[in-house]
Design a protein around this motif. Structure first.
Motif, PDB file in Angstrom:
ATOM      1  N   GLY A 153      47.951  56.955  -1.174  1.00  0.00           N
ATOM      2  CA  GLY A 153      46.956  55.883  -1.246  1.00  0.00           C
ATOM      3  C   GLY A 153      46.239  55.676   0.069  1.00  0.00           C
ATOM      4  N   TRP A 154      46.963  55.763   1.179  1.00  0.00           N
ATOM      5  CA  TRP A 154      46.334  55.598   2.490  1.00  0.00           C
ATOM      6  C   TRP A 154      45.466  56.805   2.837  1.00  0.00           C
ATOM      7  CZ3 TRP A 154      45.789  51.229   4.931  1.00  0.00           C
ATOM      8  CH2 TRP A 154      46.660  50.183   4.626  1.00  0.00           C
ATOM      9  N   MET A 156      43.678  58.358   0.670  1.00  0.00           N
ATOM     10  CA  MET A 156      42.426  58.104  -0.039  1.00  0.00           C
ATOM     11  C   MET A 156      41.551  57.138   0.758  1.00  0.00           C
ATOM     12  SD  MET A 156      42.295  60.037  -2.575  1.00  0.00           S
ATOM     13  CE  MET A 156      40.771  59.341  -3.216  1.00  0.00           C
ATOM     14  N   ARG A 157      42.159  56.189   1.437  1.00  0.00           N
ATOM     15  CA  ARG A 157      41.376  55.296   2.300  1.00  0.00           C
ATOM     16  C   ARG A 157      40.777  56.080   3.468  1.00  0.00           C
ATOM     17  NH1 ARG A 157      43.694  49.154   2.623  1.00  0.00           N
ATOM     18  NH2 ARG A 157      44.817  49.084   0.656  1.00  0.00           N
ATOM     19  N   ASN A 178      39.911  51.382  -6.083  1.00  0.00           N
ATOM     20  CA  ASN A 178      41.211  51.568  -6.730  1.00  0.00           C
ATOM     21  C   ASN A 178      42.377  51.508  -5.746  1.00  0.00           C
ATOM     22  OD1 ASN A 178      40.536  51.633  -9.384  1.00  0.00           O
ATOM     23  ND2 ASN A 178      40.756  53.831  -9.662  1.00  0.00           N
ATOM     24  N   HIS A 179      42.180  51.989  -4.534  1.00  0.00           N
ATOM     25  CA  HIS A 179      43.277  52.047  -3.571  1.00  0.00           C
ATOM     26  C   HIS A 179      43.137  50.982  -2.477  1.00  0.00           C
ATOM     27  CE1 HIS A 179      44.796  55.796  -5.298  1.00  0.00           C
ATOM     28  NE2 HIS A 179      43.539  56.174  -5.392  1.00  0.00           N
ATOM     29  N   GLN A 382      51.911  50.178  -9.633  1.00  0.00           N
ATOM     30  CA  GLN A 382      51.243  51.479  -9.689  1.00  0.00           C
ATOM     31  C   GLN A 382      52.226  52.646  -9.638  1.00  0.00           C
ATOM     32  OE1 GLN A 382      47.872  52.220 -10.294  1.00  0.00           O
ATOM     33  NE2 GLN A 382      48.133  50.114 -10.958  1.00  0.00           N
ATOM     34  N   HIS A 383      53.357  52.480  -8.944  1.00  0.00           N
ATOM     35  CA  HIS A 383      54.293  53.599  -8.846  1.00  0.00           C
ATOM     36  C   HIS A 383      54.905  53.946 -10.199  1.00  0.00           C
ATOM     37  CE1 HIS A 383      57.959  51.174  -9.333  1.00  0.00           C
ATOM     38  NE2 HIS A 383      57.369  50.267  -8.582  1.00  0.00           N
ATOM     39  N   GLU A 456      48.431  45.010  -8.940  1.00  0.00           N
ATOM     40  CA  GLU A 456      47.220  45.817  -9.132  1.00  0.00           C
ATOM     41  C   GLU A 456      47.200  46.476 -10.514  1.00  0.00           C
ATOM     42  OE1 GLU A 456      44.713  45.587  -7.423  1.00  0.00           O
ATOM     43  OE2 GLU A 456      45.286  45.055  -5.389  1.00  0.00           O
ATOM     44  N   ASN A 459      43.835  48.945 -11.739  1.00  0.00           N
ATOM     45  CA  ASN A 459      43.448  50.250 -11.201  1.00  0.00           C
ATOM     46  C   ASN A 459      43.360  51.260 -12.348  1.00  0.00           C
ATOM     47  OD1 ASN A 459      43.358  49.265  -8.640  1.00  0.00           O
ATOM     48  ND2 ASN A 459      45.129  50.391  -7.876  1.00  0.00           N
TER      49      ASN A 459
END
Length: 647
Positions: A153-154, A156-157, A178-179, A382-383, A456, A459
């Motif tokens: 996820g990080w 993707m940021r 989303n992230h 999300q996981h 979240e 997402n």
């Protein structure tokens, strides 16, 4: 401009859309809407040049610089800051050319390159990259860590930051929120509204599109239509058009029935044969008006819980964290049926930690957490998408929870979540992110929880599913605790806001608009302080005092009528508070330096597990948040002390 002429696009045998003829002008910010699978991402791939049209023609100016967020990133041994700087290709090329010119002692070339560097604002490139990382939620010091040290996820940021770093003419974003957490979404909105290029963005976040988009592209039923305005404006126009279409359809059906009735009555009569034939031809010439299709087939509701104890859960001076590190302390609140709670706070402040504590995935580190005997928790995170069995079908996942349900009952239940026909009997491995999220939500709903914890949940969900979730939550009888960057969901479903930060959980008295203004103001102050150079030779403590002095000069004078005794006592109390805060700040900064040194040591990553790396990273984020909170408390106390001294 971007020009589409009678364009059609397929993915394999599936026709996504056809007869697309429109123009998108420079400077427009275009939101793209449509159900999952309608072809939104394929349209971006076409614009980027990764796909070619199956019919028609697409044209993009050849001199436009394109920025597009990568969907994956390798585990690279480069720092986060360098990775983001790579987004500015020309800046990186000038850096290489400068090194070559310096090695060759070419003064003319050096002068030329420095002139170009000035023209592209290259001297501020590192500051811009740092501001992007900060805005997207990266903690102080994260810019020096290698890309491989960040989770998916990080990363993707980081990809998003790299795309924003590019000085582009055309920016393509596919579900950029989303992230992100809410604070980062608010920051991204502000950044995109200032973007001067052409933007194409896919999003199902209603308030994000309303804030950013100047135009909307709708992909539905193999057609692409362009509307001026944001998502709310588009939906209003679409509703008006559909209402008009339905009215025209009903009028046509009445006219058709009238003509057919005349034909049926008089076709056999010779005196009326001519008129009957005329009406038959009128019927044949009549162009069918398409019926209005249902906006969504997804409808579901939460099953009634078996019991509804009151209270469901009670926390009394409870602490939570990881290992020996406390992230949250002195949590005190009750959850009762009907509660609708949304958690606000910056990334790393502890929102997910609180959710995990409530879900029972973290044991309390202090205080009490008392659960009702009949408490039934439904937890969506999300996981969970990654924990689905790749080879199992949606039906098999549900039957694992309740074997007695049977295949027919499982298919009927899953149909409300969009798993119709054979889709419910197919393995989940190739499912899209939206389909996996829908399945996890369905499994959560089926368990009849009386306490629902959603981290979240939207997402990957399209607008239809988000609206179905909103309607179901509004009818839900149990308690809800929600973490979401979707403000429309929070506004519609939640009545209580809790702020998580500085190790505490407290009631938030404002609304979401107030929170957004605070985040925007904080971002603006952080950017300003980052751009201003520190005074040479001054410690961090002295710099904080300088900032407090500046605020004091701009602040209104205190109450001059306060009695001297009270003023002296207040000054004594404030000085003690400042001393305590300075001690806490020194301890926090020492802990942060030690932790960052460990995170920067390559030897640590050779022997550490992923869980250990994640734990240290989380601890670093918590320390950064604590330092920021303590510094703000120091500034506020210093400001108050200065006011009493000048009164």
């Amino acid at each position: 401009m971007l020009r589409f002429d009678d364009l059609a696009l397929r993915r394999g045998p599936l026709l996504l859309f056809q007869s697309m003829t429109l123009q998108l002008h420079a400077g427009w910010r275009v939101g793209i809407s449509g159900r999952n699978g309608a072809g939104k991402s394929s349209l971006l791939a076409l614009v980027a040049g990764d796909l070619q049209p199956d019919a028609g023609h697409f044209e993009r100016p050849k001199n436009w610089t394109l920025a597009w967020v990568k969907q994956e990133v390798e585990a690279l041994d480069v720092t986060a800051l360098d990775y983001v700087l790579d987004g500015d290709v020309e800046f990186r090329q000038i850096e290489r050319d400068l090194a070559a010119a310096e090695a060759a002692h070419d003064g003319m070339r050096l002068a030329e390159l420095h002139g170009r560097l000035l023209a592209i604002d290259g001297y501020a490139a590192h500051a811009r990259a740092g501001a992007l990382l900060h805005g997207l939620g990266f903690a102080a010091g994260a810019e020096t860590r290698n890309v491989r040290d960040f989770s998916g996820g990080w990363r993707m940021r980081l990809n998003l930051a790299q795309a924003l770093m590019c000085r582009s003419d055309l920016l393509l974003l596919d579900e950029p929120t989303n992230h992100l957490d809410l604070d980062a979404v608010i920051w991204l909105e502000g950044w995109l509204k200032k973007y001067t290029g052409t933007l194409l963005v896919i999003s199902h976040d209603r308030e994000f599109l309303d804030a950013v988009a100047t135009h909307m592209l709708s992909i539905a039923e193999q057609r692409v239509e362009l509307f001026a305005g944001n998502l709310t404006g588009y939906e209003r126009k679409r509703s008006e058009r559909l209402a008009q279409q339905q009215s025209m359809l009903e009028k046509q059906q009445r006219e058709r029935a009238h003509l057919q009735s005349f034909v049926d009555r008089f076709r056999a009569k010779a005196s009326k044969a001519r008129q009957a034939q005329s009406r038959i031809k009128a019927l044949e010439r009549m162009v069918d008006i398409a019926p209005v299709r249902a906006a969504s087939t997804i409808r579901f509701e939460f099953r009634k819980p078996a019991a509804m104890p009151d209270p469901l859960l009670r926390l009394d001076e409870t602490a939570a964290g990881y290992g020996e590190r406390r992230v949250l302390d002195r949590i005190k609140f009750n959850l009762v049926p009907g509660d609708r709670v949304a958690l606000l706070g910056a990334n790393g402040a502890g929102k997910s930690t609180l959710i995990k504590l409530l879900a029972g995935q973290l044991a309390p580190m202090g205080g009490e957490m008392i659960a009702a005997r009949d408490l039934k928790i439904g937890y969506f995170a999300q996981h969970q998408l990654e924990q689905l069995h790749a080879k199992s079908t949606a039906v098999e996942h549900l039957l694992e929870l309740d074997p007695a349900l049977g295949e027919r009952g499982a298919r009927d239940f899953l149909g409300g979540f969009g798993f119709v026909g054979d889709r419910a009997l197919e393995p989940v491995a190739p499912f899209s992110g939206g389909e996996k999220a829908r399945l996890c939500l369905a499994l959560t709903v089926y368990q009849k929880p009386n306490l629902l914890l959603l981290d979240e949940p939207t997402n990957h969900l399209d607008l239809d599913m988000r609206e179905a979730l909103t309607e179901a939550l509004n009818d839900y009888e149990g308690a809800l605790v929600l973490v979401s960057h979707d403000r429309a969901l929070i506004r519609t479903c939640c009545t209580t806001l809790l702020h998580v930060g500085g190790g505490r959980v407290a009631d938030y008295d404002g609304d979401l608009d107030d929170y957004a203004r605070i985040v925007q103001r904080a971002n603006a102050e952080d950017v300003g302080s980052a751009a201003a150079p520190a005074a040479p030779g001054k410690s961090r403590k002295e710099q904080r005092r300088d900032r407090a002095d500046a605020r004091t000069k701009a602040a209104p004078a205190g109450d001059a009528a306060a009695e001297e005794r009270e003023r002296v006592a207040k000054q004594r109390s404030l000085r003690k508070q400042l001393a305590d805060l300075e001690k806490r700040m020194a301890a926090l900064e020492a802990d942060k330096r030690a932790l960052d040194a460990k995170l920067a040591d390559s030897a640590f990553y050779a022997g550490a597990s992923t869980a250990q790396m994640l734990e240290l990273s989380q601890q670093s984020n918590v320390l950064a948040a604590d330092i920021g909170t303590t510094e703000e408390a120091w500034l506020a106390a210093q400001h108050e002390l200065e006011q009493t001294e000048t009164a």
